[in-house]
Design an enzyme around this catalytic site. Structure first.
Site, PDB file in Angstrom:
ATOM      1  N   TYR A  74       0.269  10.542  -8.752  1.00  0.00           N
ATOM      2  CA  TYR A  74       0.661  11.925  -8.477  1.00  0.00           C
ATOM      3  C   TYR A  74       2.039  12.264  -9.044  1.00  0.00           C
ATOM      4  CZ  TYR A  74      -3.284  11.734  -5.246  1.00  0.00           C
ATOM      5  OH  TYR A  74      -4.544  11.591  -4.707  1.00  0.00           O
TER       6      TYR A  74
ATOM      7  N   ASP B 297       0.877  -1.157   0.000  1.00  0.00           N
ATOM      8  CA  ASP B 297       0.000   0.000   0.000  1.00  0.00           C
ATOM      9  C   ASP B 297       0.914   1.206   0.000  1.00  0.00           C
ATOM     10  OD1 ASP B 297      -2.537   1.169  -0.178  1.00  0.00           O
ATOM     11  OD2 ASP B 297      -2.466   1.709   1.934  1.00  0.00           O
TER      12      ASP B 297
HETATM   13  P1  ITT Z   1      -3.591  -1.404  -6.066  1.00  0.00           P
HETATM   14  O1  ITT Z   1      -4.339  -1.097  -4.792  1.00  0.00           O
HETATM   15  O2  ITT Z   1      -4.368  -2.209  -7.057  1.00  0.00           O
HETATM   16  O3  ITT Z   1      -2.248  -1.971  -5.823  1.00  0.00           O
HETATM   17  P2  ITT Z   1      -3.448   1.452  -6.352  1.00  0.00           P
HETATM   18  O4  ITT Z   1      -3.414   2.306  -7.572  1.00  0.00           O
HETATM   19  O5  ITT Z   1      -4.563   1.640  -5.396  1.00  0.00           O
HETATM   20  O6  ITT Z   1      -3.312  -0.028  -6.842  1.00  0.00           O
HETATM   21  P3  ITT Z   1      -1.615   2.012  -4.102  1.00  0.00           P
HETATM   22  O7  ITT Z   1      -2.648   1.608  -3.138  1.00  0.00           O
HETATM   23  O8  ITT Z   1      -0.242   1.494  -3.907  1.00  0.00           O
HETATM   24  O9  ITT Z   1      -2.057   1.683  -5.628  1.00  0.00           O
HETATM   25  O10 ITT Z   1      -1.442   3.561  -4.149  1.00  0.00           O
HETATM   26  C1  ITT Z   1      -2.530   4.402  -3.902  1.00  0.00           C
HETATM   27  C2  ITT Z   1      -2.436   5.633  -4.719  1.00  0.00           C
HETATM   28  O11 ITT Z   1      -1.262   6.382  -4.331  1.00  0.00           O
HETATM   29  C3  ITT Z   1      -2.280   5.397  -6.220  1.00  0.00           C
HETATM   30  O12 ITT Z   1      -3.520   5.228  -6.851  1.00  0.00           O
HETATM   31  C4  ITT Z   1      -1.604   6.689  -6.646  1.00  0.00           C
HETATM   32  O13 ITT Z   1      -2.564   7.687  -6.787  1.00  0.00           O
HETATM   33  C5  ITT Z   1      -0.714   7.019  -5.447  1.00  0.00           C
HETATM   34  N1  ITT Z   1       0.637   6.490  -5.696  1.00  0.00           N
HETATM   35  C6  ITT Z   1       1.188   5.379  -5.151  1.00  0.00           C
HETATM   36  N2  ITT Z   1       2.431   5.165  -5.646  1.00  0.00           N
HETATM   37  C7  ITT Z   1       2.665   6.163  -6.532  1.00  0.00           C
HETATM   38  C8  ITT Z   1       3.739   6.507  -7.389  1.00  0.00           C
HETATM   39  O14 ITT Z   1       4.842   5.765  -7.478  1.00  0.00           O
HETATM   40  N3  ITT Z   1       3.623   7.580  -8.149  1.00  0.00           N
HETATM   41  C9  ITT Z   1       2.522   8.339  -8.111  1.00  0.00           C
HETATM   42  N4  ITT Z   1       1.447   8.082  -7.360  1.00  0.00           N
HETATM   43  C10 ITT Z   1       1.518   7.002  -6.565  1.00  0.00           C
END
Ligand code: ITT
Length: 191
Positions: A150, A69
């Site tokens: 982001y 996460d």
């Molecule tokens: P899964 O739950 O299916 O893994 P997700 O898109 O929800 O995919 P995360 O929970 O890891 O992914 O991340 C939540 C949000 O945080 C993601 O949708 C992005 O908006 C932001 N985020 C996470 N990692 C990022 C990155 O490397 N660059 C830019 N935004 C990121």
């Protein structure tokens, strides 16, 4: 070769992580194992949410797996969007989420922020966690087309370009996820 389920359907993340982990491990996504479920993410910390993902897969499929996460913490917004990063504006539309962040920050001169990742791994009947973070700042307008989330508004400390202006190799070398995943890979390399 070792098969591990990565509890994600985010193709960008799967690609990034596979590149870091290397050929020794074959990563399967949720759709690769036929899991269409919307795995609950109801925790208030990244760690709780990451563990929810692996608990779910272990209970339902009994597979070795990891899940992460991640999110963006902005100091001037008291750590938001944090665990709400994916739906901060109330939708998963990242254009809207970025817009919401930029509106909330307005002209606030305090732009410090960090991306964080916590990985939960369930392997050999044991639970492990790996963490990574990268400090930086939020700019006032989007720059760059690469990456996801982001990335267009985040400049890591020591750089003058956003994550979205970097090649995936450049981002993978320094990102929060890369740091956490290298710790995971380091741990797994003895297997
Ligand atoms: P899964 O739950 O299916 O893994 P997700 O898109 O929800 O995919 P995360 O929970 O890891 O992914 O991340 C939540 C949000 O945080 C993601 O949708 C992005 O908006 C932001 N985020 C996470 N990692 C990022 C990155 O490397 N660059 C830019 N935004 C990121």
């Amino acid at each position: 070769m070792l098969e591990l389920v990565f509890a994600t359907n985010n193709a960008h993340k799967l690609e990034e992580v596979q590149a870091i982990v290397g050929d020794k491990f074959v990563l399967k996504s949720l759709s690769d194992i036929g899991c269409q479920d919307d795995i609950p993410e109801t925790g208030v910390t990244f760690k709780e949410n990451a563990k929810q993902k692996t608990d779910y897969l272990v209970d339902k499929y009994g597979l070795y797996c990891f899940g992460d996460d991640s999110g963006l913490e902005i100091d001037a917004l008291n750590g938001e969007p944090g665990v709400y990063s994916a739906r901060y504006s109330g939708t998963r539309d990242m254009e809207k989420n970025i817009e919401f962040v930029l509106e909330k920050l307005g002209d606030n001169p305090n732009r410090t922020a960090r991306f964080k990742t916590v990985i939960s791994l369930y392997f050999n009947e044991q639970q492990h966690f790996f963490e990574g973070a990268i400090e930086g700042k939020i700019i006032k307008e989007r720059k760059g087309e690469k990456g996801f989330g982001y990335d267009p508004i985040f400049i890591p400390n020591g750089y003058d370009m956003t994550f979205a202006e970097m090649s995936s190799e450049e981002k993978n070398a320094i990102s929060h996820r890369a740091i956490a995943v290298s710790k995971l890979a380091e741990f797994l390399k003895n297997y």
